[in-house]
Design a protein around this motif. Structure first.
Motif, PDB file in Angstrom:
ATOM      1  N   GLN A  27       0.853  -1.186   0.000  1.00 14.52           N
ATOM      2  CA  GLN A  27       0.000   0.000   0.000  1.00 14.52           C
ATOM      3  C   GLN A  27       0.891   1.239   0.000  1.00 14.52           C
ATOM      4  O   GLN A  27       2.098   1.154   0.208  1.00 14.52           O
ATOM      5  N   ASP A  28       0.296   2.394  -0.202  1.00 21.35           N
ATOM      6  CA  ASP A  28       1.021   3.643  -0.438  1.00 21.35           C
ATOM      7  C   ASP A  28       2.140   3.924   0.563  1.00 21.35           C
ATOM      8  O   ASP A  28       3.169   4.505   0.213  1.00 21.35           O
ATOM      9  N   HIS A  33       6.019   0.304   7.696  1.00 26.52           N
ATOM     10  CA  HIS A  33       5.230   1.531   7.613  1.00 26.52           C
ATOM     11  C   HIS A  33       5.752   2.558   8.613  1.00 26.52           C
ATOM     12  O   HIS A  33       6.142   2.212   9.729  1.00 26.52           O
ATOM     13  N   VAL A  53       6.076   0.000  -2.928  1.00 25.93           N
ATOM     14  CA  VAL A  53       4.680   0.323  -3.209  1.00 25.93           C
ATOM     15  C   VAL A  53       4.296  -0.213  -4.589  1.00 25.93           C
ATOM     16  O   VAL A  53       5.137  -0.347  -5.487  1.00 25.93           O
ATOM     17  N   ASP A 200      -6.786  -0.029  -6.127  1.00 23.69           N
ATOM     18  CA  ASP A 200      -7.529   0.773  -5.149  1.00 23.69           C
ATOM     19  C   ASP A 200      -8.986   0.879  -5.572  1.00 23.69           C
ATOM     20  O   ASP A 200      -9.280   1.354  -6.675  1.00 23.69           O
ATOM     21  N   ASP A 224      -7.266  -5.237  -5.448  1.00 21.60           N
ATOM     22  CA  ASP A 224      -7.063  -4.537  -4.182  1.00 21.60           C
ATOM     23  C   ASP A 224      -7.110  -5.508  -2.998  1.00 21.60           C
ATOM     24  O   ASP A 224      -8.113  -6.166  -2.752  1.00 21.60           O
ATOM     25  N   THR A 226      -5.837  -4.327   0.185  1.00 22.37           N
ATOM     26  CA  THR A 226      -5.319  -3.431   1.219  1.00 22.37           C
ATOM     27  C   THR A 226      -5.462  -4.045   2.603  1.00 22.37           C
ATOM     28  O   THR A 226      -4.512  -4.056   3.393  1.00 22.37           O
ATOM     29  N   HIS A 243     -11.998  -0.290   1.606  1.00 25.32           N
ATOM     30  CA  HIS A 243     -11.511  -1.230   0.606  1.00 25.32           C
ATOM     31  C   HIS A 243     -12.207  -2.587   0.790  1.00 25.32           C
ATOM     32  O   HIS A 243     -12.595  -2.943   1.911  1.00 25.32           O
ATOM     33  N   HIS A 268      -1.368  -4.642  -3.367  1.00 25.43           N
ATOM     34  CA  HIS A 268      -1.640  -3.400  -2.617  1.00 25.43           C
ATOM     35  C   HIS A 268      -1.946  -3.718  -1.152  1.00 25.43           C
ATOM     36  O   HIS A 268      -2.975  -3.357  -0.603  1.00 25.43           O
ATOM     37  N   ASN A 270      -1.722  -3.373   2.759  1.00 24.24           N
ATOM     38  CA  ASN A 270      -1.375  -2.508   3.873  1.00 24.24           C
ATOM     39  C   ASN A 270      -0.429  -3.270   4.809  1.00 24.24           C
ATOM     40  O   ASN A 270      -0.450  -4.504   4.865  1.00 24.24           O
TER      41      ASN A 270
END
Length: 299
Positions: A27-28, A33, A53, A200, A224, A226, A243, A268, A270
């Motif tokens: 994820q972004d 993290h 990412v 996303d 996706d 996430t 999501h 993607h 998280n």
């Protein structure tokens, strides 16, 4: 007859000469993290593991052109990764960059093309109209446009954008938090293969399309992932980040054939998603007939 057989062979070779590489799956915010001291990120820190990412590379092995899907904060290492994966067979910079939307993991890598870093010239950037306006009207991104580091090429939803002789992309609108731009998913036509890319999206039920036939009509679907379940963010309303959970997506496809389920590659992740770092969860997902996208993987 000989010429006809040669032509058929040549056309088949060109059609199959497209490769898709995974250059990142997180994820972004990446993995580990920022500011996270939970088990998920301690595992990464203790093992010195880094996950980039989400990004893809689409390569034409005949014409030696390639296109980058998403410009992430990990752009520097991802360009080098593609170079390593392909033994430097392609130009260092892609023939174009495709952007899905204006959340930080998907476009901020453009900054490395500017005067403070590479000082690139006229790199084509393909994006939706609102995304193009966002980049051209807001600093520091508009400097990239003004200095001609990038060349914006607005796309339209559901229109085919021809990138090369056997490479094309069709942007499809998806429902997501559109604070700065609309959000696109991509149907990537790579030779005779169709790759669906939706990193996303809000819940599948909020989308105006049915994801099941979308996957059935694809050869590979990068979807996706996430969050794995609602239990990952204690103290935060999951409605703020709606999501589709991996568990929900698997349940949606549970009655589909093994052939359909095997087209789904989750992407993607998280940092809280155990599918990113828990071997038991990873094994469970694979047992259900799905796959997990892997950085460096060739699809």
């Amino acid at each position: 007859m000989h010429r006809f057989v040669h032509l058929v062979f040549l056309l088949a070779t060109v059609a199959q000469a497209q490769s898709v590489y995974v250059l990142g799956t997180a994820q972004d915010g990446g993995y580990p993290h920022i500011g996270c001291s939970r088990t998920c990120c301690r595992l990464a820190l203790d093992s010195n593991r880094h996950e980039s990412v989400v990004a893809l590379a689409v390569a034409d092995t005949v014409r030696h052109q390639w296109w980058l899907v998403e410009a992430t904060p990990d752009l520097t290492t991802q360009l080098q990764l593609f170079r390593n994966l392909t033994d430097s067979a392609y130009p260092f910079l892609p023939a174009g960059i495709l952007l899905t939307h204006a959340h930080i993991g998907h476009y901020t890598g453009l900054m490395y093309l500017g005067r403070e870093a590479m000082g690139a010239r006229n790199v084509p950037v393909y994006c939706m109209p609102e995304m193009a306006r966002f980049l051209s009207q807001n600093g520091p991104w508009k400097q990239l446009v003004e200095q001609k580091n990038i060349l914006l090429n607005p796309m339209q939803f559901d229109d085919t954008l021809r990138l090369g002789a056997s490479t094309a992309v069709v942007p499809v609108q998806v429902v997501h938090r559109d604070e700065f731009s609309e959000t696109a998913g991509f149907r990537i036509l790579a030779g005779n293969r169709r790759v669906l890319f939706i990193p996303d999206i809000d819940k599948w039920e909020k989308w105006g399309r049915n994801i099941i036939p979308e996957v059935q009509q694809s050869d590979i679907a990068l979807l996706d992932a996430t969050f794995y379940s609602a239990a990952e963010l204690p103290g935060r309303r999951m409605a703020e980040v709606p999501h589709p959970f991996v568990m929900e997506t698997m349940a949606k496809f549970e009655s589909q054939s093994p052939a359909t389920r095997s087209k789904v590659y989750f992407i993607h992740f998280n940092h809280t998603n155990p599918a990113l770092w828990n071997p038991e969860i990873q094994h469970f997902i694979k047992q259900k007939g799905f796959f997990l996208a892997k950085t460096g993987g060739k699809l």
